[in-house]
Design an enzyme around this catalytic site. Structure first.
Site: not given
Ligand code: FES
Length: 558
Positions: A50, A83, A124-126, A196, A447, A473
């Site tokens: 990511c 994540d 990435c997510d955060k 992801c 998660e 997640s």
């Molecule tokens: Fe980065 Fe899923 S690990 S978006």
């Protein structure tokens, strides 16, 4: 409009010769000191798909910014946490807390070095909510660029993504796949750069932020390796210049209305429950009170229309092929679902942005019509009850039913649960309770993708429910309730549930109740002893001391 409103305080003040000498020493010509300074940051780092390409994207953006001849672009980096890599291990404790480090870092460098604006690339997510929170705190012209989604992997004719790798473990345990297939799935699930690929948290937040107006059209859906992603970076200089000239700030873009637009597209596309935490945090950072009740109101009035992973079929790259997020927004605008008057980082409103962009093509089946939704209301349901007095967040897509009643089986950490699944302790009809994994208890509200994937892999996906004071997640599917507040570590009732208690989760009436009387809970509470915190030093200890509960978005600066 003066473009160097902030940086001039550093570059044009003759009492600060040392500051100016250092800037010149870093390679910026003396003649450029009166230009605007824009920080071009990213969460670029190696070792995670990511983020691995983000410094390259930032370098393209710097060229674009310099080409305006009005702005000095200054590259910087923040940390990031994957994540996907940390799920199922203690690294996950750092995941949500990293949002605050990213926000604090961007605020710190831009604040300390008087940047007039910020362009930030996140993957990435955060990272994305962290970036937007910093932009909201600074309130200077800013654009977020999404690093882009990953392409799908392939093995034996099947499309793979990161969740395929998680679920492969459960399938291997059950003897449903060979060791060779297991290895090949791991090797082929993530075929290169990008976040992801399903409508998991990163793609959810990128979509929400584009809909909110803080990134350029197509930013959230054009894949990491696409020409369109490069083009976005090539163009970003003109857009930040325009924002500086017109002094369009995050507070002009992040409003109650634009936040509602973002929440609505999250609902329509079946986005991640993590968006609840992050949207509350972004809104509150911008000074807008957003509560769980507001989110439930959006859910009650907005249908789930998309057939996207984790519950459905399609990936973000498929959404891009049918016109990306602009095509979805165009559909929603036509149907009166969003407010087109909201300002965006193009300097135009959403409606103006969408005017000349293509809508959804005929024959696509990723987004269903309003007359035939996947679910007539949203999949994110806010539940309250005697084990979640301050709220809990469920993801109910309709595939798993709307009511679940079963016997509690309790685990006080994720490792015990994983062992429990492995040993066959978790059986059909159970409500699996995973507790002491909240913001303070985890710490960091980890998660629970590993256990949920193992449960799906073991064929129990539609036969058990999971409740937790941790998070799920964006890749999780099944009957899951997270963010249970107050958390076990704070003495919340989830800590008092015992094996065998009957728990009823009802997403029609939005309740989550243990069939345990108040007297019985009081008797159990009298015997309850708060366990020790799992961490007592370093960043996670600071986090434990500062973090608010999940219903308030887990902010740390209140
Ligand atoms: Fe980065 Fe899923 S690990 S978006």
């Amino acid at each position: 409009m003066k473009l160097n409103k902030y940086s001039s305080k550093l570059t044009q003040d003759e009492t600060l010769p040392a500051s100016q000498a250092m800037i010149i020493g870093s390679g910026i010509p003396f003649e450029d000191l009166n230009k605007a300074f824009v920080g071009i940051g990213s969460t670029g780092f190696e070792g995670n798909p990511c983020n691995m390409h983000l410094t390259d994207l930032a370098a393209l953006q710097k060229k674009s910014v310099q080409a305006t001849n009005e702005i000095v672009g200054l590259l910087f980096n923040t940390i990031g946490v994957s994540d996907g890599i940390t799920n199922g291990n203690d690294g996950m404790r750092y995941s949500l807390p990293s949002r605050e480090i990213i926000a604090d870092s961007i605020e710190s460098i831009a604040g300390a070095h008087f940047y007039d604006g910020v362009i930030f690339t996140a993957g990435c997510d955060k990272n994305m909510p962290g970036a937007i929170m910093a932009m909201a705190r600074l309130n200077r012209p800013s654009i977020m660029v999404y690093g882009g989604t990953i392409n799908g992997g392939h093995y034996k004719g099947e499309k793979l993504n990161i969740v395929s790798a998680f679920e492969a473990y459960g399938k291997k345990l059950q003897g449903k796949i060979s060791d060779e297939d297991y290895k090949e799935i791991i090797k082929n699930s993530c075929p290169g750069p990008g976040a992801c690929g399903g409508m998991y948290t990163a793609n959810t937040m990128a979509t929400a932020i584009e809909a909110m107006g803080m990134s350029l059209p197509y930013s959230s859906s054009c894949p990491a390796r696409s020409e369109e992603k490069k083009r976005e970076c090539h163009n970003v200089g003109q857009y930040i210049l325009n924002l500086l000239e017109k002094d369009i700030k995050p507070s002009d873009i992040i409003t109650e209305k634009s936040i509602k637009n973002a929440l609505k597209i999250i609902t329509v596309l079946g986005g991640s429950t993590n968006a609840v935490l992050h949207m509350i945090a972004i809104a509150r950072t911008m000074g807008i009170e957003l509560t769980l009740t507001d989110i439930q109101n959006i859910t009650d009035t907005t249908p789930l229309l998309a057939d996207m992973k984790p519950s459905g079929k399609y990936l973000m790259e498929d959404l891009f092929k049918i016109g990306g997020v602009p095509a979805i927004l165009k559909f929603m605008l036509k149907e009166g679902m969003i407010d087109g008057s909201c300002m965006t980082v193009t300097g135009k409103t959403i409606e103006e942005n969408l005017k000349d962009l293509p809508g959804l093509p005929e024959g696509q089946d990723l987004l269903r019509p309003l007359s035939n939704p996947v679910k007539p209301e949203g999949h994110i349901q806010v539940l309250y009850g005697n084990i979640a007095k301050l709220g809990a967040v469920a993801k109910i897509t309709g595939h798993e039913g709307e009511i679940f009643q079963g016997k509690a089986i309790c685990f006080d950490n994720e490792a015990d649960l994983n062992a429990g699944i492995h040993e066959g302790k978790v059986q059909a009809g159970h409500v699996v309770v995973i507790r002491y994994v909240g913001p303070k208890g985890g710490p960091g509200m980890p998660e629970m993708l590993k256990p949920t994937s193992a449960i799906i892999g073991a064929g129990l996906g539609d036969k058990v429910a999971l409740i937790t004071d941790g998070r799920f997640s964006g890749g999780t599917h099944g009957f899951v309730v997270g963010h249970v507040t107050p958390e076990a570590m704070e003495g919340g009732e989830i800590a008092l549930v015992e094996d065998g208690d009957i728990i009823l989760i009802d997403s029609i009436h939005n309740t989550i109740e243990a069939k345990v009387s108040e007297e019985e809970f009081n008797a159990r509470r009298a015997k309850w002893k708060k366990p020790d915190y799992k961490v007592k030093s370093g960043y996670l200890w600071k986090y434990i001391k500062n973090v608010e509960n999940a219903s308030g978005g887990c902010l740390t600066d209140r």
